[in-house]
Design a protein around this motif. Structure first.
Motif, mmCIF file in Angstrom:
data_model
loop_
_atom_site.group_PDB
_atom_site.id
_atom_site.type_symbol
_atom_site.label_atom_id
_atom_site.label_comp_id
_atom_site.label_asym_id
_atom_site.label_seq_id
_atom_site.Cartn_x
_atom_site.Cartn_y
_atom_site.Cartn_z
ATOM 1 N N UNK A 17 0.834 -1.214 0.226
ATOM 2 C CA UNK A 17 0.020 -0.094 -0.031
ATOM 3 C C UNK A 17 0.812 1.378 -0.045
ATOM 4 N N UNK A 18 0.338 2.410 -0.559
ATOM 5 C CA UNK A 18 0.966 3.592 -0.749
ATOM 6 C C UNK A 18 -0.056 4.781 -0.138
ATOM 7 N N UNK A 19 0.677 5.697 0.626
ATOM 8 C CA UNK A 19 -0.350 6.826 1.116
ATOM 9 C C UNK A 19 -0.986 7.691 0.328
ATOM 10 N N UNK A 20 -0.377 7.833 -0.770
ATOM 11 C CA UNK A 20 -1.128 8.819 -1.926
ATOM 12 C C UNK A 20 -0.362 8.735 -3.135
ATOM 13 N N UNK A 21 -0.836 9.480 -4.137
ATOM 14 C CA UNK A 21 -0.173 9.746 -5.532
ATOM 15 C C UNK A 21 1.444 9.982 -5.681
ATOM 16 N N UNK A 22 1.711 10.933 -4.482
ATOM 17 C CA UNK A 22 2.991 10.907 -4.587
ATOM 18 C C UNK A 22 3.972 9.904 -4.159
ATOM 19 N N UNK A 23 3.535 9.283 -3.322
ATOM 20 C CA UNK A 23 4.259 7.836 -2.883
ATOM 21 C C UNK A 23 4.140 6.808 -4.076
ATOM 22 N N UNK A 24 3.146 6.849 -4.986
ATOM 23 C CA UNK A 24 3.093 6.251 -5.985
ATOM 24 C C UNK A 24 4.289 6.548 -6.989
ATOM 25 N N UNK A 25 4.113 7.617 -7.343
ATOM 26 C CA UNK A 25 5.160 8.371 -8.168
ATOM 27 C C UNK A 25 6.633 8.163 -8.000
ATOM 28 N N UNK A 26 7.009 8.118 -6.573
ATOM 29 C CA UNK A 26 8.294 8.237 -6.083
ATOM 30 C C UNK A 26 8.931 6.927 -5.973
ATOM 31 N N UNK A 27 7.940 5.804 -5.790
ATOM 32 C CA UNK A 27 8.231 4.495 -5.889
ATOM 33 C C UNK A 27 8.652 3.860 -7.245
ATOM 34 N N UNK A 28 7.832 4.641 -8.197
ATOM 35 C CA UNK A 28 7.984 4.118 -9.600
ATOM 36 C C UNK A 28 6.989 3.026 -9.816
ATOM 37 N N UNK A 29 5.909 2.820 -9.047
ATOM 38 C CA UNK A 29 5.099 1.712 -9.378
ATOM 39 C C UNK A 29 3.973 2.322 -10.160
ATOM 40 N N UNK A 30 3.843 3.793 -10.056
ATOM 41 C CA UNK A 30 2.821 4.701 -11.180
ATOM 42 C C UNK A 30 3.363 5.941 -11.004
ATOM 43 N N UNK A 31 4.184 6.304 -11.948
ATOM 44 C CA UNK A 31 4.847 7.570 -12.053
ATOM 45 C C UNK A 31 3.983 9.003 -12.467
ATOM 46 N N UNK A 32 2.914 8.970 -13.106
ATOM 47 C CA UNK A 32 2.115 9.964 -13.072
ATOM 48 C C UNK A 32 1.461 10.327 -11.621
ATOM 49 N N UNK A 33 1.502 11.792 -11.158
ATOM 50 C CA UNK A 33 0.986 12.098 -10.117
ATOM 51 C C UNK A 33 -0.475 12.502 -9.952
ATOM 52 N N UNK A 34 -0.810 12.645 -11.423
ATOM 53 C CA UNK A 34 -2.441 12.813 -11.609
ATOM 54 C C UNK A 34 -2.925 11.940 -12.529
ATOM 55 N N UNK A 35 -2.441 11.576 -13.821
ATOM 56 C CA UNK A 35 -3.049 10.696 -14.671
ATOM 57 C C UNK A 35 -3.217 9.421 -14.162
#
Length: 151
Positions: A17-35
């Protein structure tokens, strides 16, 4: 432009699990912060996020229906016009052709005042797409994804 990663990135695995879209982006699991889709028309989609924004989205055990993006009113979130092929839609259409695995993340609504999180659901394959009238009557793209299985 970053090099695309198909499959599990690094040590991340389904259930993480990831706390927010920024965490997803920084991890590389899902790079876009909005899309909602990470990918290109040329190479296909690497990852998608189901965030409960589109009425056609449906997450099931053996199948996901994922709506294309666009055509929504920014204030109400309701579909108000037909979707047109954008970068995300074109990437998913390409993924139907390539068969490459796509990482699926889903926004999970928390209970008891805890914050919402994004959960990595695993690898899926985009097996088909349709373009037709959605629940609101406007033309929408809907992509069918199934768990990715290696041969």
């Amino acid at each position: 432009m970053p090099i695309p990663v198909y499959g599990h990135p690094g040590t991340y695995r389904p259930g993480d699990t990831f706390h927010n879209r920024i965490d997803l982006s920084l991890s590389g699991v899902h790079r876009p912060r909005r899309a909602g889709v990470c990918g290109t028309q040329l190479l296909g989609a690497e990852s998608i996020v189901l965030a409960g924004q589109y009425e056609e989205d449906d997450f099931g055990e053996e199948e996901i229906l994922y709506s294309g993006n666009g055509g929504r009113d920014p204030k109400t979130g309701r579909q108000i016009m037909d979707q047109v092929p954008t970068t995300g839609i074109l990437a998913l259409l390409r993924s139907v052709e390539t068969g490459q695995p796509v990482r699926v993340l889903r926004k999970v609504l928390a209970e008891d005042g805890e914050p919402d999180v994004y959960r990595y659901e695993g690898l899926y394959q985009v097996v088909s797409s349709t373009y037709g009238p959605g629940k609101s009557g406007f033309q929408v793209y809907v992509f069918q994804l199934r768990p990715f299985r290696t041969a």
